[in-house]
Design a protein around this motif. Structure first.
Motif, mmCIF file in Angstrom:
data_model
loop_
_atom_site.group_PDB
_atom_site.id
_atom_site.type_symbol
_atom_site.label_atom_id
_atom_site.label_comp_id
_atom_site.label_asym_id
_atom_site.label_seq_id
_atom_site.Cartn_x
_atom_site.Cartn_y
_atom_site.Cartn_z
ATOM 1 N N ARG A 1 0.835 -1.206 0.000
ATOM 2 C CA ARG A 1 0.000 0.000 0.000
ATOM 3 C C ARG A 1 0.867 1.251 0.000
ATOM 4 O O ARG A 1 0.630 2.193 -0.760
ATOM 5 C CB ARG A 1 -0.942 -0.035 1.210
ATOM 6 N N ASN B 1 0.996 4.067 -2.846
ATOM 7 C CA ASN B 1 0.701 5.469 -2.526
ATOM 8 C C ASN B 1 1.844 6.387 -2.956
ATOM 9 O O ASN B 1 1.613 7.480 -3.492
ATOM 10 C CB ASN B 1 0.445 5.632 -1.027
ATOM 11 N N SER C 1 -4.274 12.882 -4.840
ATOM 12 C CA SER C 1 -4.606 11.470 -4.712
ATOM 13 C C SER C 1 -6.100 11.346 -4.413
ATOM 14 O O SER C 1 -6.624 12.081 -3.573
ATOM 15 C CB SER C 1 -3.797 10.841 -3.587
ATOM 16 N N ARG D 1 -7.487 9.136 -2.810
ATOM 17 C CA ARG D 1 -7.656 8.672 -1.431
ATOM 18 C C ARG D 1 -7.973 9.841 -0.510
ATOM 19 O O ARG D 1 -8.773 9.717 0.415
ATOM 20 C CB ARG D 1 -6.394 7.971 -0.927
ATOM 21 N N LYS E 1 -13.711 9.692 -2.036
ATOM 22 C CA LYS E 1 -13.916 8.255 -1.803
ATOM 23 C C LYS E 1 -14.593 7.610 -3.008
ATOM 24 O O LYS E 1 -14.286 6.470 -3.360
ATOM 25 C CB LYS E 1 -14.747 8.042 -0.539
ATOM 26 N N ASP F 1 -11.968 6.926 -5.640
ATOM 27 C CA ASP F 1 -11.130 5.829 -5.162
ATOM 28 C C ASP F 1 -11.867 4.494 -5.310
ATOM 29 O O ASP F 1 -11.283 3.506 -5.746
ATOM 30 C CB ASP F 1 -10.736 6.085 -3.709
ATOM 31 N N ASP G 1 -7.111 6.762 -9.344
ATOM 32 C CA ASP G 1 -6.134 7.143 -8.330
ATOM 33 C C ASP G 1 -5.841 8.634 -8.262
ATOM 34 O O ASP G 1 -5.359 9.113 -7.246
ATOM 35 C CB ASP G 1 -4.812 6.395 -8.560
#
Length: 119
Positions: free
Chosen positions: A11, A15, A35, A37, A41, A44, A49
């Motif tokens: 992860r 990232n 990002s 993230r 949401k 994502d 991404d």
């Protein structure tokens, strides 16, 4: 024997690669990329991404930093159809414990590729 990597390692590696791609896109002139993230949401969850807050990219982007070939079905399965999804893949090779890159590639639908190179 090399130590097995955890899910957290993968992860964090992913990232960091997303942040690298955002930085590279900023260097070529795009602004307001984040990002997904941290930004959305929903994006994502849709396997996108990179979120756009100012400039709009011509495609959605999914980043992969793996040894195995990414599942291309991600492109077809993306629920957002207003623009294509492209996968940016950093192909990893195992060099003892440290991972090294064997190149970076973009995977996209042929129709979108032809639109990019059309004269």
């Amino acid at each position: 024997m090399p130590k097995a990597h955890t899910g957290a390692y993968a992860r964090n590696k992913g990232n960091a690669y997303e942040r690298q791609i955002i930085h590279e896109l900023e260097e070529i002139g795009y602004q307001g990329l984040k990002s997904s993230r941290s930004e959305s949401k929903n994006l994502d969850n849709d396997k996108i991404d990179i979120a756009e807050t100012i400039d709009k990219l011509p495609c959605y982007i999914q980043c992969k930093k793996t040894k195995v070939y990414p599942q291309v079905s991600i492109i077809k399965d993306c629920p957002r159809k207003d623009k294509p999804l492209c996968i940016i893949w950093n192909k990893q090779i195992n060099k003892e414990v440290n991972m090294a890159s064997d190149g970076e590639y973009v995977i996209m639908e042929k129709k979108f590729f032809y639109n990019l190179i059309k004269k």
